[in-house]
Scaffold this active site. Sequence first.
Site, mmCIF file in Angstrom:
data_model
loop_
_atom_site.group_PDB
_atom_site.id
_atom_site.type_symbol
_atom_site.label_atom_id
_atom_site.label_comp_id
_atom_site.label_asym_id
_atom_site.label_seq_id
_atom_site.Cartn_x
_atom_site.Cartn_y
_atom_site.Cartn_z
ATOM 1 C CE1 TYR A 25 40.276 35.279 49.325
ATOM 2 C CE2 TYR A 25 42.107 33.827 49.866
ATOM 3 C CZ TYR A 25 40.750 34.032 49.686
ATOM 4 O OH TYR A 25 39.872 32.987 49.879
ATOM 5 N NE ARG A 137 36.768 32.148 52.431
ATOM 6 C CZ ARG A 137 36.364 33.262 51.826
ATOM 7 N NH1 ARG A 137 37.136 33.862 50.944
ATOM 8 N NH2 ARG A 137 35.180 33.783 52.110
ATOM 9 C CB CYS A 259 32.248 39.347 32.025
ATOM 10 S SG CYS A 259 32.981 39.593 33.658
ATOM 11 C CB CYS A 265 34.787 45.441 30.234
ATOM 12 S SG CYS A 265 36.297 44.502 30.541
ATOM 13 C CB CYS A 280 33.577 46.526 36.467
ATOM 14 S SG CYS A 280 34.348 44.908 36.731
ATOM 15 C CG ASP A 281 32.715 42.761 41.999
ATOM 16 O OD1 ASP A 281 32.582 43.521 42.983
ATOM 17 O OD2 ASP A 281 33.016 41.573 42.105
ATOM 18 C CB CYS A 330 41.980 35.106 27.097
ATOM 19 S SG CYS A 330 43.507 35.842 26.465
#
Length: 376
Positions: A25, A137, A259, A265, A280-281, A330
């Site tokens: 993933y 994983r 965040c 953002c 952003c990541d 949210c």
Amino acid sequence: MNNEKPLSNILIKPAGPDCNLACDYCFYLDKTGLFQKKSKHRMSVEVLRELMRQLLQQGTQQISVAWQGGEPTLMGVDFFRKAVEFQNQYAAGKVVGNSLQTNGLLIDDRWTSFLREHHSLVGLSIDGPQHIHDHYRKDRGGRGSWEKVVAAATLMLENDVEVNALSTINAYSVNYPDEIYDYLKALGFRFMQFIPIVETSENGGGVAPYSVAPRDYGDFLIRLFDRWLADFEYGEPTTSIRYFESLFYRYVNMQPPDCTLMEHCGPYVVVEYNGDVYACDFFVEPAWRLGNIMKNRLIDLLNSPRQQEFGNQKAELPKKCRNCPWFSFCFGGCPKDRIRDKRTKGLNYFCESVTIFLEYADLRFRRLADEWRRKN
């Protein structure tokens, strides 16, 4: 009035997208296509020095530095010792807190000593007991990583390293809320973060098969919430679960640390191994490249019109979202989760999850908030 955003948080990817695992993933492995065609991506000492210099000279009195990847421990301990040296060199009285997100495969006695010595906070990716963790994983040979991760967890916990569990909730693990919670507690974790997984499928039609279903995730949160509350002692939690605590901030009218629950953002930037800075990541892509620290100032990039534009995009929501009774909790969630298919119609993929959960938990959150106000 100065509306400039302060440089107080930064996320750094010193090894870029490189990783010694190949989790099914993972959304970041594909980022190798952004950079020069090299087999390895490693931050140079020159980039590291300039990054630490700018961060300390332009940043606030207290600065949080998050080292992520890929897998940041591929850089080796000496790289991070050098980072601390530069931080001390440029600190001028400022306080720096370092955190490291890792899969744990390279954690050994040397790493443990360094992390304890410098009070670094570690986020260890561990999805639960073996059958859950190894389901997705795996390494590039298809082998599970659970045994090495548990060994790393045990080593760090027994040697007083500050370590949190980072667990993804996916199509498989969502079925085991009690087992995951009990397992992490038994290992010794008291700080936990649960991250729901959703990615688009390879053909772009819907979501990838490992993505957690929204209703299932809502039910997972309900069960986890019950377990979290059941472990309270004298009105206080004995286990820290980041999502619940971040929501609680909303109930007492405070800005949450997560965040994804903020109204806008862009409170931080991401720096890649070569000094490129992104919004952003989850949006390390050409459209959201802001500049490079070898040519630009971090504080200017953080407050650039492009970063402002990125931050404001979170507010671009359907009317249904804005009219939702839970909107102020949210604000539409993380924009990366707005997967536009026939079912969601532009809403956040986890909208149903949040609704299911808050309809169940709202009254108890309000009681907790009332108790908190009485004490404070």
